[in-house]
Write an enzyme that holds these catalytic residues in place. Structure first.
Site, PDB file in Angstrom:
ATOM      1  N   ASP A  30      35.805 -40.844  18.936  1.00  0.00           N
ATOM      2  CA  ASP A  30      35.409 -42.241  19.085  1.00  0.00           C
ATOM      3  C   ASP A  30      34.930 -42.774  17.726  1.00  0.00           C
ATOM      4  OD1 ASP A  30      34.190 -43.982  21.812  1.00  0.00           O
ATOM      5  OD2 ASP A  30      33.668 -44.599  19.778  1.00  0.00           O
ATOM      6  N   ASN A  86      34.344 -45.635  32.459  1.00  0.00           N
ATOM      7  CA  ASN A  86      33.928 -46.983  32.849  1.00  0.00           C
ATOM      8  C   ASN A  86      35.111 -47.814  33.365  1.00  0.00           C
ATOM      9  OD1 ASN A  86      31.352 -46.358  31.810  1.00  0.00           O
ATOM     10  ND2 ASN A  86      31.918 -47.060  29.768  1.00  0.00           N
ATOM     11  N   GLN A  93      33.015 -51.341  30.451  1.00  0.00           N
ATOM     12  CA  GLN A  93      34.344 -51.148  29.851  1.00  0.00           C
ATOM     13  C   GLN A  93      34.615 -52.259  28.841  1.00  0.00           C
ATOM     14  OE1 GLN A  93      37.676 -50.998  32.600  1.00  0.00           O
ATOM     15  NE2 GLN A  93      39.043 -50.143  31.045  1.00  0.00           N
ATOM     16  N   HIS A  99      40.275 -44.653  29.830  1.00  0.00           N
ATOM     17  CA  HIS A  99      39.842 -43.570  28.943  1.00  0.00           C
ATOM     18  C   HIS A  99      38.655 -42.858  29.557  1.00  0.00           C
ATOM     19  CE1 HIS A  99      37.958 -47.373  27.708  1.00  0.00           C
ATOM     20  NE2 HIS A  99      36.875 -46.660  27.445  1.00  0.00           N
ATOM     21  N   HIS A 101      35.262 -40.792  28.425  1.00  0.00           N
ATOM     22  CA  HIS A 101      34.362 -40.433  27.324  1.00  0.00           C
ATOM     23  C   HIS A 101      33.924 -38.979  27.465  1.00  0.00           C
ATOM     24  CE1 HIS A 101      33.413 -44.573  25.837  1.00  0.00           C
ATOM     25  NE2 HIS A 101      33.698 -44.910  27.087  1.00  0.00           N
TER      26      HIS A 101
HETATM   27  P1  5GP Z   1      34.410 -48.461  26.862  1.00  0.00           P
HETATM   28  O1  5GP Z   1      33.168 -49.251  26.542  1.00  0.00           O
HETATM   29  O2  5GP Z   1      35.615 -49.349  27.088  1.00  0.00           O
HETATM   30  O3  5GP Z   1      34.201 -47.471  27.981  1.00  0.00           O
HETATM   31  O4  5GP Z   1      34.685 -47.563  25.584  1.00  0.00           O
HETATM   32  C1  5GP Z   1      35.441 -47.976  24.499  1.00  0.00           C
HETATM   33  C2  5GP Z   1      35.157 -46.979  23.396  1.00  0.00           C
HETATM   34  O5  5GP Z   1      36.219 -47.048  22.473  1.00  0.00           O
HETATM   35  C3  5GP Z   1      33.860 -47.217  22.618  1.00  0.00           C
HETATM   36  O6  5GP Z   1      33.069 -46.039  22.646  1.00  0.00           O
HETATM   37  C4  5GP Z   1      34.346 -47.569  21.216  1.00  0.00           C
HETATM   38  O7  5GP Z   1      33.501 -47.049  20.213  1.00  0.00           O
HETATM   39  C5  5GP Z   1      35.710 -46.927  21.176  1.00  0.00           C
HETATM   40  N1  5GP Z   1      36.703 -47.592  20.328  1.00  0.00           N
HETATM   41  C6  5GP Z   1      37.014 -48.923  20.331  1.00  0.00           C
HETATM   42  N2  5GP Z   1      38.019 -49.171  19.470  1.00  0.00           N
HETATM   43  C7  5GP Z   1      38.355 -47.974  18.915  1.00  0.00           C
HETATM   44  C8  5GP Z   1      39.350 -47.598  17.964  1.00  0.00           C
HETATM   45  O8  5GP Z   1      40.105 -48.407  17.427  1.00  0.00           O
HETATM   46  N3  5GP Z   1      39.420 -46.271  17.656  1.00  0.00           N
HETATM   47  C9  5GP Z   1      38.596 -45.335  18.220  1.00  0.00           C
HETATM   48  N4  5GP Z   1      38.752 -44.053  17.848  1.00  0.00           N
HETATM   49  N5  5GP Z   1      37.651 -45.666  19.125  1.00  0.00           N
HETATM   50  C10 5GP Z   1      37.531 -46.970  19.470  1.00  0.00           C
END
Ligand code: 5GP
Ligand code: ZN
Length: 136
Positions: A30, A86, A93, A99, A101
């Site tokens: 991440d 999420n 999300q 995805h 985590h």
């Molecule tokens: P969510 O909040 O949707 O469950 O998690 C999205 C996650 O994706 C966050 O932890 C954020 O740091 C990560 N993230 C967002 N954009 C990118 C990206 O371009 N590359 C990587 N490796 N992680 C990302």
């Protein structure tokens, strides 16, 4: 899904620090980690959330989560491990491509995944049981 960033990463169009890759998934670090080693399991085929995934793919994703958590725990010597997924903006999300985590936990790391426990009253308990069972 032409404008989905996780599609591009999962399919290798945008480079990412990859811990694991097979035909169906890519596991990446991440970019905004909650803790050292925080990683994400991405399916290569787009699904916005868990409801758009097939049962088979959800099963495979969870098996991969177990494999990754075991390997990462061994490698990173963490003290615990959160597996978080999420669905929907209200649930946190921010990227609308399914995805999981993988969050290694370390003593005193202050990662904020806790809540203040409420209480379950009998009337509400019975309503919930009735409502949910009616939808299964
Ligand atoms: P969510 O909040 O949707 O469950 O998690 C999205 C996650 O994706 C966050 O932890 C954020 O740091 C990560 N993230 C967002 N954009 C990118 C990206 O371009 N590359 C990587 N490796 N992680 C990302
Ligand atoms: Zn996507």
């Amino acid at each position: 899904m032409g404008d989905c960033i996780f599609c591009k990463i999962a399919q290798g169009e945008i480079p990412a620090a990859t811990l694991w890759e097979d035909e169906e998934f890519r596991v990446i670090l991440d970019l905004g980690p909650a803790s050292k080693g925080h990683a994400l399991i991405l399916p290569k085929k787009h699904a916005a959330n868990i409801y758009e995934m097939t049962d088979e793919m959800v099963g495979k994703a969870m098996i991969l989560a177990k494999k990754m958590a075991a390997a990462m725990s061994k490698a990173l010597h963490c003290d615990g491990f959160n597996i978080v997924q999420n669905n929907g903006e209200t649930a946190g999300q921010t990227v609308f491509h399914f995805h999981i985590h993988l969050i290694p936990r370390y003593e005193g790391d202050n990662v904020g995944l806790s809540w203040v426990p409420g209480s379950l009253d009998e009337k509400e308990r019975d309503e919930i049981l009735e409502q949910v069972k009616a939808c299964l």
